[in-house]
Enzyme design. Structure first.
Site, PDB file in Angstrom:
ATOM      1  N   HIS A   1    -101.335  -1.462 108.530  1.00  0.00           N
ATOM      2  CA  HIS A   1    -100.814  -0.149 108.911  1.00  0.00           C
ATOM      3  C   HIS A   1    -101.379   0.891 107.950  1.00  0.00           C
ATOM      4  O   HIS A   1    -101.744   0.580 106.811  1.00  0.00           O
ATOM      5  CB  HIS A   1     -99.295  -0.142 108.835  1.00  0.00           C
ATOM      6  CG  HIS A   1     -98.635  -0.916 109.921  1.00  0.00           C
ATOM      7  ND1 HIS A   1     -97.317  -0.717 110.257  1.00  0.00           N
ATOM      8  CD2 HIS A   1     -99.087  -1.882 110.762  1.00  0.00           C
ATOM      9  CE1 HIS A   1     -96.982  -1.528 111.244  1.00  0.00           C
ATOM     10  NE2 HIS A   1     -98.043  -2.254 111.564  1.00  0.00           N
TER      11      HIS A   1
ATOM     12  N   GLU B   1     -99.968   3.137 106.179  1.00  0.00           N
ATOM     13  CA  GLU B   1     -99.244   3.245 104.912  1.00  0.00           C
ATOM     14  C   GLU B   1     -99.608   2.129 103.954  1.00  0.00           C
ATOM     15  O   GLU B   1     -99.813   2.370 102.761  1.00  0.00           O
ATOM     16  CB  GLU B   1     -97.716   3.211 105.157  1.00  0.00           C
ATOM     17  CG  GLU B   1     -97.203   4.312 106.039  1.00  0.00           C
ATOM     18  CD  GLU B   1     -97.061   3.926 107.500  1.00  0.00           C
ATOM     19  OE1 GLU B   1     -96.094   4.377 108.141  1.00  0.00           O
ATOM     20  OE2 GLU B   1     -97.922   3.170 108.016  1.00  0.00           O
TER      21      GLU B   1
ATOM     22  N   CYS C   1     -92.502   2.215 109.525  1.00  0.00           N
ATOM     23  CA  CYS C   1     -91.763   1.081 110.078  1.00  0.00           C
ATOM     24  C   CYS C   1     -91.039   0.360 108.933  1.00  0.00           C
ATOM     25  O   CYS C   1     -91.196   0.704 107.764  1.00  0.00           O
ATOM     26  CB  CYS C   1     -92.721   0.136 110.799  1.00  0.00           C
ATOM     27  SG  CYS C   1     -93.806  -0.802 109.697  1.00  0.00           S
TER      28      CYS C   1
ATOM     29  N   CYS D   1     -93.521  -1.081 106.300  1.00  0.00           N
ATOM     30  CA  CYS D   1     -94.133  -0.057 105.458  1.00  0.00           C
ATOM     31  C   CYS D   1     -93.117   0.576 104.522  1.00  0.00           C
ATOM     32  O   CYS D   1     -93.424   0.848 103.363  1.00  0.00           O
ATOM     33  CB  CYS D   1     -94.812   1.000 106.325  1.00  0.00           C
ATOM     34  SG  CYS D   1     -96.262   0.334 107.191  1.00  0.00           S
TER      35      CYS D   1
END
Length: 151
Positions: free
Chosen positions: A56, A58, A86, A89
């Site tokens: 992801h 992040e 999410c 993250c």
């Protein structure tokens, strides 16, 4: 609190990264990390490119920032991300001790911050400051365009 002009400035960088993800057929989420008003790291979702569910924006941004400053603790960092983080993250952000998270669009499906407020769970060793809003409409529009194009 960070001023609105500064939030917008850095969120534009995150949006550029999200556009990059869109161009690579990835979910268009971008993130940047800023320390002392200096851009330290930029990334975008790369789960398909890297065949890695953890890639992801992040997570990749945290990794790049930690390597750049040579410290796994990002205690002075501000993270700007185009979509609310999410659960995975958010956990990484908390473990990295990121000082501040500024996100654009809310995640209507999960809402780890906006709905469930997981960043405020009792027993956490760190609670980042959280701000929402800069460029929320632009980020949501890009995400909607992406998913419409995929259907």
């Amino acid at each position: 609190m960070i001023n609105t002009a500064e939030q917008t400035k850095w969120m534009r960088h995150a949006m550029t990264a999200a556009q990059h993800a869109y161009q690579h057929n990835e979910v268009p989420i971008g993130a940047v990390i800023v320390i002392n008003n200096k851009l330290i790291a930029t990334s975008y979702n790369q789960t398909i490119q890297q065949c890695d569910p953890c890639s992801h924006a992040e997570i990749l941004c945290l990794q790049a920032a930690a390597k750049k400053i040579k410290n796994h603790r990002l205690t002075d960092a501000q993270m700007y991300v185009t979509l609310e983080p999410c659960i995975m993250c958010l956990g990484a952000i908390i473990n990295a001790r990121v000082k501040t998270v500024i996100y654009a669009a809310k995640d209507a499906r999960v809402g780890a911050i906006s709905t469930h407020q997981l960043h405020q769970l009792k027993g956490l060793n760190h609670m980042p400051e959280i701000y929402h809003g800069p460029m929320a409409d632009e980020s949501a529009k890009l995400l909607k365009q992406f998913f419409i194009s995929r259907r």
